[in-house]
Design a protein around this motif. Structure first.
Motif, PDB file in Angstrom:
ATOM      1  N   CYS A  90     -48.968   8.877 -27.756  1.00 19.78           N
ATOM      2  CA  CYS A  90     -50.379   8.755 -27.529  1.00 19.78           C
ATOM      3  C   CYS A  90     -50.825   7.695 -26.732  1.00 19.78           C
ATOM      4  O   CYS A  90     -51.813   7.735 -26.060  1.00 19.78           O
ATOM      5  CB  CYS A  90     -51.009   8.608 -29.055  1.00 19.78           C
ATOM      6  N   SER A  91     -49.957   6.493 -26.866  1.00 18.11           N
ATOM      7  CA  SER A  91     -50.190   5.495 -26.137  1.00 18.11           C
ATOM      8  C   SER A  91     -50.092   5.622 -24.481  1.00 18.11           C
ATOM      9  O   SER A  91     -50.589   4.765 -23.665  1.00 18.11           O
ATOM     10  CB  SER A  91     -49.393   4.089 -26.400  1.00 18.11           C
ATOM     11  N   LEU A  94     -53.506   9.671 -22.722  1.00 14.33           N
ATOM     12  CA  LEU A  94     -54.814   9.990 -23.208  1.00 14.33           C
ATOM     13  C   LEU A  94     -55.051  11.341 -23.534  1.00 14.33           C
ATOM     14  O   LEU A  94     -55.672  11.544 -24.730  1.00 14.33           O
ATOM     15  CB  LEU A  94     -56.055   9.324 -22.072  1.00 14.33           C
ATOM     16  N   TYR A  97     -53.364  12.445 -26.788  1.00 14.53           N
ATOM     17  CA  TYR A  97     -53.969  11.752 -27.748  1.00 14.53           C
ATOM     18  C   TYR A  97     -55.203  12.400 -28.494  1.00 14.53           C
ATOM     19  O   TYR A  97     -55.289  12.820 -29.652  1.00 14.53           O
ATOM     20  CB  TYR A  97     -54.487  10.231 -27.407  1.00 14.53           C
ATOM     21  N   ASN A 130     -61.467   6.578 -17.315  1.00 18.38           N
ATOM     22  CA  ASN A 130     -60.538   5.597 -17.843  1.00 18.38           C
ATOM     23  C   ASN A 130     -59.937   4.846 -16.330  1.00 18.38           C
ATOM     24  O   ASN A 130     -59.936   3.722 -16.448  1.00 18.38           O
ATOM     25  CB  ASN A 130     -59.228   6.431 -18.080  1.00 18.38           C
ATOM     26  N   TRP A 158     -59.270   4.897 -27.206  1.00 17.32           N
ATOM     27  CA  TRP A 158     -57.910   4.978 -26.764  1.00 17.32           C
ATOM     28  C   TRP A 158     -57.378   3.646 -26.384  1.00 17.32           C
ATOM     29  O   TRP A 158     -56.231   3.330 -26.575  1.00 17.32           O
ATOM     30  CB  TRP A 158     -57.774   6.104 -25.816  1.00 17.32           C
ATOM     31  N   HIS A 161     -57.387   1.142 -29.027  1.00 17.22           N
ATOM     32  CA  HIS A 161     -56.378   1.589 -30.069  1.00 17.22           C
ATOM     33  C   HIS A 161     -54.671   1.267 -29.380  1.00 17.22           C
ATOM     34  O   HIS A 161     -53.832   0.731 -30.469  1.00 17.22           O
ATOM     35  CB  HIS A 161     -56.447   3.011 -30.421  1.00 17.22           C
TER      36      HIS A 161
END
Length: 211
Positions: A90-91, A94, A97, A130, A158, A161
């Motif tokens: 997920c990291s 994007l 996620y 982003n 995101w 997070h």
């Protein structure tokens, strides 16, 4: 803008948190480079598979996507190692996620909590949102039911997070459209809703403050 409530969600340290550069961004009224969400797919951007490392792993049809989500949620709940691997994925991605752990809300449908399964124009829009942070202003010509507000808040969430040192300021024409626990149109309500529908093993410890 009219006076708007400022609020903060403070993330506590997490053993799954990856180190990254410190960044911040401001959501303000002045912007340049107007963009129509329906026209965001540009040849220079390539396909999502080219810049989203796990994009092709996630099915986009409704039933298969729900089954994939359930499989990953159960895997993370049953194994700390798998939970960490999914957190890392997920990291790094994007779109992975959002398409595996993201939700939106539509009161016109039943159930009203809907998995966020992105369309190609949303893939491109999310990348542009982003990429604009700490680089250039971005104006989105928002229309109804395109998911523009959800996309912006998803990108902010995101980065908050999975990155350290993130700060995002949001404003609207009235206070209740920024932060209201009773109004799904409020910006921070969308973040709360996202967290309410995510597995506990994915969410970092949170201090939610209203300033």
């Amino acid at each position: 803008f009219s006076p708007a409530k400022r609020m903060s969600i403070e993330r506590q340290s997490s053993p799954m948190m990856a180190a990254s550069n410190s960044n911040s961004s401001t959501c303000s009224g002045a912007a340049a480079n107007p963009v129509n969400p329906a026209l965001l797919v540009q040849p220079s951007m390539g396909t999502a598979s080219e810049w989203s490392p796990y994009y092709d792993l996630v099915p986009k049809t409704w039933d298969k996507n729900l089954a994939f989500r359930e499989e990953k949620i159960r895997a993370g709940a049953s194994s700390k190692t798998m939970a960490r691997e999914l957190w890392i994925m997920c990291s790094r991605d994007l779109l992975f996620y959002i398409n595996v752990f993201g939700f939106t809300f539509d009161p016109r449908k039943e159930p009203s909590a809907l998995p966020f399964i992105t369309w190609p124009f949303q893939d491109a829009a999310l990348k542009q949102i982003n990429d604009s942070i700490n680089d250039h202003d971005l104006l989105i010509e928002k229309s109804r039911d395109m998911g523009a507000s959800w996309m912006v808040m998803m990108v902010y969430e995101w980065r908050w997070h999975f990155r350290s040192g993130q700060m995002f300021l949001c404003a609207s024409r009235i206070e209740d459209l920024v932060d209201s626990t009773e109004n799904p149109d409020a910006l921070f309500w969308k973040i709360d809703f996202l967290h309410q529908n995510q597995p506990k093993w994915l969410i970092p410890a949170i201090n939610r403050l209203t300033l």
